[in-house]
Design a protein around this motif. Structure first.
Motif, mmCIF file in Angstrom:
data_model
loop_
_atom_site.group_PDB
_atom_site.id
_atom_site.type_symbol
_atom_site.label_atom_id
_atom_site.label_comp_id
_atom_site.label_asym_id
_atom_site.label_seq_id
_atom_site.Cartn_x
_atom_site.Cartn_y
_atom_site.Cartn_z
ATOM 1 N N ILE A 109 -66.761 -53.734 20.381
ATOM 2 C CA ILE A 109 -66.074 -55.026 20.234
ATOM 3 C C ILE A 109 -66.246 -55.507 18.795
ATOM 4 C CG2 ILE A 109 -65.965 -57.445 21.017
ATOM 5 C CD1 ILE A 109 -67.125 -56.492 23.710
ATOM 6 N N GLN A 129 -63.415 -56.006 15.956
ATOM 7 C CA GLN A 129 -63.192 -57.291 15.277
ATOM 8 C C GLN A 129 -63.044 -57.091 13.772
ATOM 9 O OE1 GLN A 129 -66.423 -59.505 16.914
ATOM 10 N NE2 GLN A 129 -65.152 -60.385 18.551
ATOM 11 N N GLU A 151 -55.392 -56.743 19.785
ATOM 12 C CA GLU A 151 -55.733 -56.586 21.207
ATOM 13 C C GLU A 151 -56.967 -55.710 21.451
ATOM 14 O OE1 GLU A 151 -52.636 -55.048 23.605
ATOM 15 O OE2 GLU A 151 -51.534 -56.925 23.640
ATOM 16 N N PRO A 188 -60.234 -55.695 20.527
ATOM 17 C CA PRO A 188 -61.522 -56.207 21.027
ATOM 18 C C PRO A 188 -61.468 -56.493 22.528
ATOM 19 C CG PRO A 188 -60.937 -57.302 18.974
ATOM 20 C CD PRO A 188 -59.749 -56.479 19.384
ATOM 21 N N SER A 189 -60.302 -56.974 23.031
ATOM 22 C CA SER A 189 -60.279 -57.333 24.453
ATOM 23 C C SER A 189 -60.278 -56.083 25.336
ATOM 24 C CB SER A 189 -59.113 -58.267 24.785
ATOM 25 O OG SER A 189 -57.929 -57.663 24.413
ATOM 26 N N LEU A 190 -59.673 -54.973 24.870
ATOM 27 C CA LEU A 190 -59.740 -53.732 25.674
ATOM 28 C C LEU A 190 -61.197 -53.280 25.821
ATOM 29 C CD1 LEU A 190 -58.313 -51.112 27.002
ATOM 30 C CD2 LEU A 190 -58.841 -50.063 24.819
ATOM 31 N N GLN A 214 -63.814 -55.064 25.436
ATOM 32 C CA GLN A 214 -64.559 -56.064 26.205
ATOM 33 C C GLN A 214 -64.367 -55.828 27.712
ATOM 34 O OE1 GLN A 214 -63.716 -59.974 24.908
ATOM 35 N NE2 GLN A 214 -65.384 -60.859 26.055
ATOM 36 N N PHE A 215 -63.127 -55.497 28.067
ATOM 37 C CA PHE A 215 -62.843 -55.245 29.486
ATOM 38 C C PHE A 215 -63.691 -54.066 29.990
ATOM 39 C CE2 PHE A 215 -60.562 -52.671 32.613
ATOM 40 C CZ PHE A 215 -60.513 -53.578 33.666
ATOM 41 N N THR A 243 -67.405 -55.045 30.270
ATOM 42 C CA THR A 243 -67.682 -55.920 31.421
ATOM 43 C C THR A 243 -67.608 -55.121 32.716
ATOM 44 O OG1 THR A 243 -66.459 -57.569 30.177
ATOM 45 C CG2 THR A 243 -67.066 -58.178 32.411
#
Ligand code: GLN
Length: 501
Positions: A379, A383, A459, A461-463, A465-466, A469
């Protein structure tokens, strides 16, 4: 026959481990060597000797291929258990794999797909069964089993490292088909040494573990024949252009079909396999391990796809004026496995000596959580990229390091667990079912990576992050459930010890 409990001739382990180590090392050399250049070959232009496919189609074919390699482990384990036994499955599987690579070495588009199919069929026979035979080297109370699987796992990664370098080198300096040919030579070496040393393998692996009637045997062979003819007809019609297959949508549907198949097969063994109460408890513990494994590989297998693209486009790969080739990062994981395995083997032994024996669920959970934390590192890297810069190679190396530590907590341990907890007469099939979780993981990894758009940096960082998690979340759930299954694991081991005595 040597007494295997006293045989310490291969790093303190039975001699048969050396045979299996070397065979699997060469098989994995051929598999990963070829796999490492597969997408590059499919996307290379026709005038460069490639197939000129789009990146999306190539990625889908890659996902389908890697998942069918492991998917075929299910019938492969079944054939060994009922019809031919583990040793013959390894031998014939290896021969089919070698033929597949020989066909791939022929420069022709039609033969390319036939080569892939042969490698998938052969790996289905070899992979689960060679893994099951490792377990048969140890009795239920033999404490060397986990360490044995760790050594075996090291063989896998020495093989993949050789494959990446040899096939990668030949691809650049001699041409695609020389690289495919080298994979065939690797498998041939594995077969030669298997032929010369298979006398060291346990007698149980020479024959099927399930007794079936002559008519059931005939029916089984007829079923296999019909399946193979079906595969041949679909391949011929596809090559002739009579049926057209959309690789991308096929990959999506395959993920659903694979997951459903897993549960159906599991339920058949569970409900129709004449299992006693203890065996059923073992099956619940194994289900947890299988779910953890599928989730683990769906994150981990980003290495060949989204992480690979991130390496290529958003990582500063320069050391002074030397630019590290993108593909080299693929072998970081194998190198870390080889470096870290001795430490892990010693660590598990130390824990055992202190009478700390974590259950398999706990080890799976730790593996998932550590692998997930690798994506937290990504992540931060993403960034940097989203801010317009190139991230330092350090981020990727740290991510691969964490992925490898997670893999060592989960993967070799899970193999050992399957060989220990499965009902003996279903050993090959259970190993096939476990290898099937690689298949599910690989296809889900492909679908998740499909969401990765290298041109849409914002997009990324969110991949990551998913995925972080998801992996850590599943890890936490596995941890909780693992507290209950640990008791059942012990019951299975005690009952097997009772049978052995
Ligand atoms: N590296 C391991 C092997 O080759 C696991 C592969 C996988 O995708 N699960 O056996």
């Amino acid at each position: 026959m040597t007494d295997q409990s006293k045989d310490k001739s291969f790093f303190g382990h039975p001699k048969g481990l050396q045979t299996l180590f070397m065979t699997e090392m060469w098989e994995r050399m051929s598999y990963y060597g070829m796999r490492g250049i597969l997408v590059l070959f499919m996307t290379a232009a026709l005038q460069e000797g490639g197939l000129g496919l789009t990146a999306a189609t190539a990625a889908a074919i890659y996902g389908l291929y890697t998942s069918s390699v492991y998917f075929m482990g299910l019938p492969g384990g079944w054939i060994a258990d009922r019809l031919i036994g583990g040793q013959k499955a390894i031998w014939y599987g290896g021969i089919i794999i070698m033929c597949g690579h020989i066909v791939l070495a022929i420069p022709n588009e039609g033969s390319f797909f036939i080569g892939l199919i042969l490698v998938a069929l052969g790996t289905g026979l070899l992979k689960p069964n060679i893994t099951a035979v490792v377990g048969q080297l140890y009795s239920s109370e033999d404490e060397r089993r986990d360490a044995g699987y760790s050594i075996y796992y090291m063989g896998i990664n020495i093989g993949s490292l050789i494959g990446y370098f040899v096939c990668g080198y030949l691809m650049e300096n001699a041409g695609w088909h020389w690289a495919f040919g080298a994979a065939a030579v690797g498998m041939a070496l594995g077969l030669i040494q298997f032929y010369l040393t298979n006398k060291n393998l346990p007698a149980v692996s020479a024959k099927p573990s399930v007794e079936i009637s002559e008519s059931a045997r005939k029916k089984s062979w007829v079923g296999i024949g019909i399946f193979l003819v079906g595969v041949a007809i679909v391949t011929a019609l596809t090559l002739a252009g009579t049926i057209s297959i959309n690789a991308v949508s096929l990959a999506q549907q395959t993920a659903i079909v694979l997951t459903a198949t897993f549960f159906i097969f599991f339920a058949i063994i569970f409900f129709r396999g004449n299992l006693n109460q203890v065996e059923k408890k073992g099956m619940w513990a194994l289900l947890l391990i299988c779910v953890a494994s599928a989730c683990f590989w769906s994150g981990f297998e980003q290495a060949g796809s989204s992480l690979n693209l991130f390496t290529r486009d958003y990582t500063d790969r320069f050391i002074g004026s030397f630019e590290i080739p993108t593909t080299w990062f693929q072998s970081v994981n194998s190198a870390f496995i080889i470096l870290l395995t001795p430490f892990f083997a010693a660590f598990w032994i130390k824990l055992g000596q202190r009478m700390v024996t974590p259950g398999y669920g706990l080890k799976m959970a730790v593996g998932l959580i550590i692998m997930g934390s690798g994506f937290i590192v990504m992540i931060f890297a993403a960034q940097v990229a989203a801010g317009g810069g190139k991230s330092a190679a350090f981020y990727l190396i740290l991510t691969y390091f964490l992925h490898t530590v997670g893999e060592l907590c989960l993967s070799p341990i899970a193999l050992s667990a399957v060989s220990k907890l499965s009902p003996r007469r279903y050993m090959g099939q259970m190993m096939g079912l476990f290898v099937f979780t690689y298949s599910i993981g690989n296809i889900i990894a492909g679908l998740m990576a499909g969401k990765f758009d290298p041109n849409n940096v914002a997009e990324m960082p969110s991949l990551f992050q998913f995925i972080a998690t998801f992996s850590i979340g599943v890890g936490a759930v596995v941890l909780l459930i693992g507290m209950f299954t640990k008791k059942w694991e012990q019951e299975v081991v005690e009952s097997k010890e009772g049978e052995d005595a």
